[in-house]
Structure formats: C-alpha cells, structure tokens
Design a protein around this motif. Structure first.
Motif, PDB file in Angstrom:
ATOM      1  N   MET A   1       0.862  -1.080   0.044  1.00 19.19           N
ATOM      2  CA  MET A   1      -0.177   0.055   0.039  1.00 19.19           C
ATOM      3  C   MET A   1       0.846   1.216  -0.008  1.00 19.19           C
ATOM      4  O   MET A   1       2.072   1.097   0.231  1.00 19.19           O
ATOM      5  CB  MET A   1      -0.749   0.052   1.179  1.00 19.19           C
ATOM      6  N   TYR A   2       0.245   2.423  -0.319  1.00 22.30           N
ATOM      7  CA  TYR A   2       0.924   3.714  -0.591  1.00 22.30           C
ATOM      8  C   TYR A   2       1.175   4.546   0.813  1.00 22.30           C
ATOM      9  O   TYR A   2       0.026   4.598   1.649  1.00 22.30           O
ATOM     10  CB  TYR A   2       0.325   4.575  -1.352  1.00 22.30           C
ATOM     11  N   LEU A   3       2.218   4.628   1.353  1.00 20.62           N
ATOM     12  CA  LEU A   3       2.273   5.415   2.801  1.00 20.62           C
ATOM     13  C   LEU A   3       3.187   6.709   2.512  1.00 20.62           C
ATOM     14  O   LEU A   3       4.200   6.935   1.689  1.00 20.62           O
ATOM     15  CB  LEU A   3       3.142   4.346   3.629  1.00 20.62           C
ATOM     16  N   GLU A   4       2.859   7.832   3.174  1.00 17.71           N
ATOM     17  CA  GLU A   4       3.596   9.124   3.242  1.00 17.71           C
ATOM     18  C   GLU A   4       3.665   9.567   4.502  1.00 17.71           C
ATOM     19  O   GLU A   4       2.912   9.264   5.406  1.00 17.71           O
ATOM     20  CB  GLU A   4       2.599  10.168   2.664  1.00 17.71           C
ATOM     21  N   ILE A   5       4.937   9.741   5.072  1.00 12.20           N
ATOM     22  CA  ILE A   5       5.474  10.182   6.419  1.00 12.20           C
ATOM     23  C   ILE A   5       5.622  11.793   6.067  1.00 12.20           C
ATOM     24  O   ILE A   5       6.684  12.356   5.239  1.00 12.20           O
ATOM     25  CB  ILE A   5       6.640   9.618   6.991  1.00 12.20           C
ATOM     26  N   VAL A   6       4.900  12.689   6.620  1.00 10.11           N
ATOM     27  CA  VAL A   6       5.124  14.047   6.423  1.00 10.11           C
ATOM     28  C   VAL A   6       5.332  14.875   7.676  1.00 10.11           C
ATOM     29  O   VAL A   6       4.796  14.683   8.744  1.00 10.11           O
ATOM     30  CB  VAL A   6       3.667  14.693   5.845  1.00 10.11           C
ATOM     31  N   SER A   7       6.545  15.686   7.405  1.00 10.07           N
ATOM     32  CA  SER A   7       6.818  16.379   8.654  1.00 10.07           C
ATOM     33  C   SER A   7       6.407  18.034   8.213  1.00 10.07           C
ATOM     34  O   SER A   7       5.909  18.374   7.176  1.00 10.07           O
ATOM     35  CB  SER A   7       8.279  16.680   8.578  1.00 10.07           C
ATOM     36  N   PRO A   8       6.524  19.117   9.259  1.00  8.35           N
ATOM     37  CA  PRO A   8       6.141  20.176   8.631  1.00  8.35           C
ATOM     38  C   PRO A   8       6.766  21.028   7.746  1.00  8.35           C
ATOM     39  O   PRO A   8       6.516  21.869   6.882  1.00  8.35           O
ATOM     40  CB  PRO A   8       6.361  21.034   9.866  1.00  8.35           C
ATOM     41  N   GLU A   9       8.085  20.239   7.303  1.00  7.84           N
ATOM     42  CA  GLU A   9       8.967  20.956   6.314  1.00  7.84           C
ATOM     43  C   GLU A   9       8.853  20.156   5.067  1.00  7.84           C
ATOM     44  O   GLU A   9       8.878  20.917   3.896  1.00  7.84           O
ATOM     45  CB  GLU A   9      10.549  20.782   6.557  1.00  7.84           C
ATOM     46  N   ALA A  10       8.855  18.987   5.022  1.00  9.93           N
ATOM     47  CA  ALA A  10       8.597  18.166   3.690  1.00  9.93           C
ATOM     48  C   ALA A  10       7.971  16.894   4.037  1.00  9.93           C
ATOM     49  O   ALA A  10       7.707  16.079   5.098  1.00  9.93           O
ATOM     50  CB  ALA A  10       9.814  18.095   3.060  1.00  9.93           C
ATOM     51  N   THR A  11       7.693  16.180   2.732  1.00 11.24           N
ATOM     52  CA  THR A  11       7.300  14.799   2.728  1.00 11.24           C
ATOM     53  C   THR A  11       8.757  13.745   2.916  1.00 11.24           C
ATOM     54  O   THR A  11       9.679  13.948   2.188  1.00 11.24           O
ATOM     55  CB  THR A  11       6.843  14.209   1.435  1.00 11.24           C
ATOM     56  N   LEU A  12       8.821  13.320   4.116  1.00 15.53           N
ATOM     57  CA  LEU A  12       9.971  12.594   4.234  1.00 15.53           C
ATOM     58  C   LEU A  12      10.121  11.168   3.836  1.00 15.53           C
ATOM     59  O   LEU A  12      11.031  10.579   3.239  1.00 15.53           O
ATOM     60  CB  LEU A  12      10.127  12.277   6.071  1.00 15.53           C
ATOM     61  N   PHE A  13       8.700  10.493   3.498  1.00 16.04           N
ATOM     62  CA  PHE A  13       8.749   9.224   2.818  1.00 16.04           C
ATOM     63  C   PHE A  13       7.537   8.822   1.909  1.00 16.04           C
ATOM     64  O   PHE A  13       6.383   9.644   2.540  1.00 16.04           O
ATOM     65  CB  PHE A  13       8.800   7.926   3.796  1.00 16.04           C
ATOM     66  N   ALA A  14       7.738   8.748   0.729  1.00 18.40           N
ATOM     67  CA  ALA A  14       6.300   8.451  -0.119  1.00 18.40           C
ATOM     68  C   ALA A  14       6.679   6.987  -0.776  1.00 18.40           C
ATOM     69  O   ALA A  14       7.614   7.246  -1.834  1.00 18.40           O
ATOM     70  CB  ALA A  14       5.978   9.535  -0.883  1.00 18.40           C
ATOM     71  N   GLY A  15       5.862   5.900  -0.652  1.00 20.98           N
ATOM     72  CA  GLY A  15       6.087   4.858  -1.304  1.00 20.98           C
ATOM     73  C   GLY A  15       5.417   3.771  -1.021  1.00 20.98           C
ATOM     74  O   GLY A  15       4.468   3.799  -0.102  1.00 20.98           O
ATOM     75  N   GLU A  16       5.510   2.597  -1.477  1.00 26.16           N
ATOM     76  CA  GLU A  16       4.798   1.380  -1.200  1.00 26.16           C
ATOM     77  C   GLU A  16       5.468   0.778   0.142  1.00 26.16           C
ATOM     78  O   GLU A  16       6.607   0.490   0.060  1.00 26.16           O
ATOM     79  CB  GLU A  16       5.128   0.450  -2.504  1.00 26.16           C
ATOM     80  N   VAL A  17       4.553   0.289   0.921  1.00 29.66           N
ATOM     81  CA  VAL A  17       4.955  -0.582   1.953  1.00 29.66           C
ATOM     82  C   VAL A  17       3.974  -1.798   2.209  1.00 29.66           C
ATOM     83  O   VAL A  17       3.039  -1.773   1.620  1.00 29.66           O
ATOM     84  CB  VAL A  17       4.911   0.155   3.400  1.00 29.66           C
ATOM     85  N   ASP A  18       4.380  -2.583   3.022  1.00 30.03           N
ATOM     86  CA  ASP A  18       3.425  -3.924   3.395  1.00 30.03           C
ATOM     87  C   ASP A  18       2.477  -3.518   4.520  1.00 30.03           C
ATOM     88  O   ASP A  18       1.465  -3.862   4.274  1.00 30.03           O
ATOM     89  CB  ASP A  18       4.407  -4.996   3.703  1.00 30.03           C
ATOM     90  N   SER A  19       3.060  -3.026   5.709  1.00 25.87           N
ATOM     91  CA  SER A  19       2.166  -2.692   6.513  1.00 25.87           C
ATOM     92  C   SER A  19       2.678  -1.523   7.580  1.00 25.87           C
ATOM     93  O   SER A  19       3.955  -1.199   7.536  1.00 25.87           O
ATOM     94  CB  SER A  19       2.019  -3.869   7.565  1.00 25.87           C
ATOM     95  N   VAL A  20       1.904  -1.064   8.473  1.00 20.03           N
ATOM     96  CA  VAL A  20       2.426  -0.015   9.495  1.00 20.03           C
ATOM     97  C   VAL A  20       1.713  -0.088  10.689  1.00 20.03           C
ATOM     98  O   VAL A  20       0.405  -0.481  10.672  1.00 20.03           O
ATOM     99  CB  VAL A  20       2.009   1.600   8.951  1.00 20.03           C
ATOM    100  N   ILE A  21       2.322  -0.183  11.871  1.00 17.55           N
ATOM    101  CA  ILE A  21       1.996  -0.443  13.276  1.00 17.55           C
ATOM    102  C   ILE A  21       1.999   0.832  13.719  1.00 17.55           C
ATOM    103  O   ILE A  21       3.179   1.546  13.941  1.00 17.55           O
ATOM    104  CB  ILE A  21       2.645  -1.655  13.989  1.00 17.55           C
ATOM    105  N   VAL A  22       0.905   1.580  14.261  1.00 20.65           N
ATOM    106  CA  VAL A  22       1.092   2.564  14.674  1.00 20.65           C
ATOM    107  C   VAL A  22       0.302   2.763  16.180  1.00 20.65           C
ATOM    108  O   VAL A  22      -0.731   2.047  16.592  1.00 20.65           O
ATOM    109  CB  VAL A  22      -0.210   3.772  13.853  1.00 20.65           C
ATOM    110  N   PRO A  23       1.005   3.657  17.010  1.00 21.20           N
ATOM    111  CA  PRO A  23       0.651   3.682  18.356  1.00 21.20           C
ATOM    112  C   PRO A  23      -0.690   4.535  18.691  1.00 21.20           C
ATOM    113  O   PRO A  23      -0.541   5.838  18.701  1.00 21.20           O
ATOM    114  CB  PRO A  23       1.803   4.267  19.113  1.00 21.20           C
ATOM    115  N   GLY A  24      -1.954   4.233  18.622  1.00 19.44           N
ATOM    116  CA  GLY A  24      -2.983   4.977  18.980  1.00 19.44           C
ATOM    117  C   GLY A  24      -3.203   5.377  20.341  1.00 19.44           C
ATOM    118  O   GLY A  24      -2.815   4.619  21.414  1.00 19.44           O
ATOM    119  N   SER A  25      -4.017   5.965  20.895  1.00 21.52           N
ATOM    120  CA  SER A  25      -4.299   6.404  22.038  1.00 21.52           C
ATOM    121  C   SER A  25      -5.077   5.584  23.014  1.00 21.52           C
ATOM    122  O   SER A  25      -4.893   5.288  24.111  1.00 21.52           O
ATOM    123  CB  SER A  25      -5.273   7.792  22.233  1.00 21.52           C
TER     124      SER A  25
END
Length: 387
Positions: A1-25
């Motif tokens: 799937m397509y993932l973007e990691i965005v900081s206030p300055e720029a897009t740090l990563f944009a590309g295909e990945v398999d999965s993402v584990i995110v820390p939700g509240s």
C-alpha cells in the motif's frame, strides 16, 4: 500500500510498504492494504514500518531526528544551567567556585548549540539530495578552450572519486588535441547536487597555450551546467510531446558505426529542447540515456523559472544561477583560482585541478545558508526519536 510520512517541512517518505503499526491513544493498531479507513489520535511511541525504505528515506528522517536530538540536548543544558545558578549561591565557597566554572562552560556549550540549531532550521533545497547531470562545453578560445574543458572534466571526475560518487560519462565529443568540445555525465551518490549546484556558469582560464611560441597568456572559457537528475515521478514526459529520430552513428565506436541506425535524437516539441545520444551500440540504450538527460533539462527549466519569480530574493544569494554568469577564473601563471561570487581567491591551483574543490564549495554553501531565512516550523516536531 502507499504510505506518506510528512513533517512540517517536507514529505519524508512516500512509497509502497507492506504494513504500518501505529501507536493509537487506545492502543497500537496495524494498517494493512484494503483495510477499512480509520481516524485516531496518536501518542508518542514507536511506529513500525514493514517494507523497503531506501537510503534517501533514512537520510531525510535522520535529518528530522538530528534536530530533535539537538533540542533535547538544549533542554538538558538549560536544566543544568538552572541547577548551577542555584549552586553558585551555595554557602560552601568551594562548591560555589566549582559551580561557577562549570556554569561558564555550560553557557558556552549552549551558545554553540544555538548556532547548530539555526543551521538545522535553514530550509533545504528540495533537490539537494538528488544525483546530477553534469554538462561541460568548450566556449571561446578554440583548441585551448577544449583543452580546458577536458581539465574541468578530469577535475570533477576526481572530485567524484574523493566523495565515493559514481561517475558515468553519458556522451563525450573530443578534439584531435585530447580536448573536449562537449561532455555529459551522470554523477550519483550522497548529496551530489547539494555540492555541485554551485558549479554552473562560465569558468575562465588564463594560461600560455602549448601551441603559443611567444609565451603570451591567452584567455579561454568553458561553460558548466549542473542539473538535478530528474526521475519519472519528477517530470512527466508525454509521448505526444516527443519527436524521436534515429540515424547512423558517426565517429569512433567499432563495427556498428555507420552500419545501423543506433543513434537517437529526441526533440521535446513544447520547449524545443533537443537531446542526441550515439555512444551506445544499442538504440534502446541511447534512447534511455537521452530521456534521462531530457528529463533533467526539463526539471532545470522549471527551477530556472522559479528562480526568475524569486529574482529579488536571489539578489542576496550566491550568484544568479545564470549559465552565462562568469563564476570563476583559473590563472595558471599565478597558480591562482578566484571565485567571483564571494570574492574568494586561493593559491593552490594544482590541488584544485586534482579534484580538491571543497575549499571552493564549502564557502559557497556557507554563503548561501547565511542568506536563507530560518524556518521555525521545525519547532513543532515531536521529541520521540524512534521509528
């Protein structure tokens, strides 16, 4: 799937990945392809990404974390200074004296750290991390100009070797005296464009040609153009905008020369940019090389247009970036190299021609950084360093 990691300055990563584990509240959750959409507040923790992430991705993310580490170090120093200010007031004179000396040291450290933070807050050129297309052309001066163009080609090749960059000559047109009329090269490696972008312009040489019997000093010139290498995602080139002609190669090249239509000439109709390639025996390889150069020239055109729009800002920057701007003089009788943009003169011409040009490039980088406005949007970055 397509993932973007965005900081206030720029897009740090944009590309295909398999999965993402995110820390939700409410606890960590995993995102996979084709799963239902979700909106969740997040908390500070480790984000785990499964998939391929190239060196460029790590470098961009690493820049953000460099800033975070400096902020944490800055906060620690501030706490130390507060504590030491209290110890200076201690009734024990020995403790007070030691605290006073350490306080001076901490204050000096925090001043140095403030300068490092300001450098990290300077916005980076979005093309700095790209590879480069280097174009060298002999200018006024006849044979002497082509010999000087050859000297510049060797200088940049040695500089690439010193930086462990890959240096590929895409095409070269040579003269009978071992000179170079035109050379186009592809340089790839770490932060190539960030260093070589200052080399664009007219390079002038003053020396006595080998063919000169009276010993008179001649002035010749060569032009250098450094373009950020454009990927297909940077520049879209439509087939309908291209006219592709094939023809028989000329010049040295073995049995295939003048026997097959392997040479390729591509014309970009909207801009009238023409690129020819004939160094390879394969028509497909020549076409691929020509398209790479064409995309880079189109990207450079976009950059030049943006620069024109920011003409007032560029007056305060290092040079205009104009290809016709005289940027540097190499004077052989005096062993001198002068960069006219920052009034820098060095008397180590032989070392410069051996590729040791950081003494010229680093002051240009520093001058450019000194004219850029600081971006304080970095201050919103989180203090969690793990990804």
């Amino acid at each position: 799937m397509y993932l973007e990691i965005v900081s206030p300055e720029a897009t740090l990563f944009a590309g295909e990945v398999d999965s993402v584990i995110v820390p939700g509240s409410a606890g960590s959750f995993q995102m996979l392809n084709n799963h239902a959409s979700i909106v969740s507040s997040l908390k500070e923790c480790v984000v785990k990404i499964s998939g391929k992430m190239d060196l460029e991705t790590y470098r961009n993310i690493g820049h953000a974390f460099d800033y975070v580490e400096k902020i944490e170090e800055y906060n620690d120093l501030q706490k130390d200074i507060l504590n030491l200010n209290e110890l200076v007031k201690d009734n024990d004179l020995e403790i007070s004296k030691i605290a006073e000396l350490e306080l001076i040291e901490k204050k000096n450290q925090i001043k140095d750290l403030e300068q490092e933070l300001l450098k990290l807050l300077i916005p980076k050129d979005e093309n700095d991390s790209k590879n480069s297309i280097l174009e060298i052309r002999a200018g006024t001066g006849g044979d002497e100009a082509s010999l000087f163009a050859s000297d510049l080609l060797n200088m940049y090749q040695r500089y690439a070797d010193l930086n462990s960059w890959k240096f590929d000559i895409l095409s070269v047109s040579e003269t009978g005296l071992k000179g170079v009329k035109e050379a186009i090269c592809n340089i790839s490696g770490l932060n190539v464009f960030s260093k070589l972008k200052f080399e664009s312009g007219v390079h002038r040489v003053q020396r006595v040609p080998t063919t000169e019997s009276s010993g008179r000093v001649h002035t010749s010139a060569a032009t250098v153009a450094v373009l950020p290498e454009a990927e297909e995602v940077d520049i879209e080139v439509l087939d309908k905008d291209l006219r592709i002609d094939v023809f028989r190669s000329s010049g040295p090249g073995g049995q295939s020369v003048n026997t097959t239509d392997s040479a390729v000439r591509i014309t970009h109709i909207p801009t009238s940019i023409v690129v020819s390639q004939q160094d390879e025996k394969s028509q497909h390889k020549n076409k691929a090389k020509a398209l790479k150069i064409l995309r880079s020239r189109l990207l450079d055109n976009q950059i030049q247009e943006k620069n024109k729009e920011r003409s007032e800002q560029r007056k305060n920057q290092v040079g205009s970036g104009d290809r016709s701007e005289r940027i540097r003089t190499y004077n052989f009788p005096q062993g001198r190299v002068s960069d006219h943009r920052i009034n820098l003169t060095l008397y180590n011409l032989s070392e410069i021609l051996e590729g040791k040009i950081d003494e010229l490039i680093n002051p240009l980088i520093a001058e450019e950084e000194s004219t850029k406005p600081v971006s304080y949007t970095h201050l919103t970055l989180p203090t969690n360093r793990e990804v």
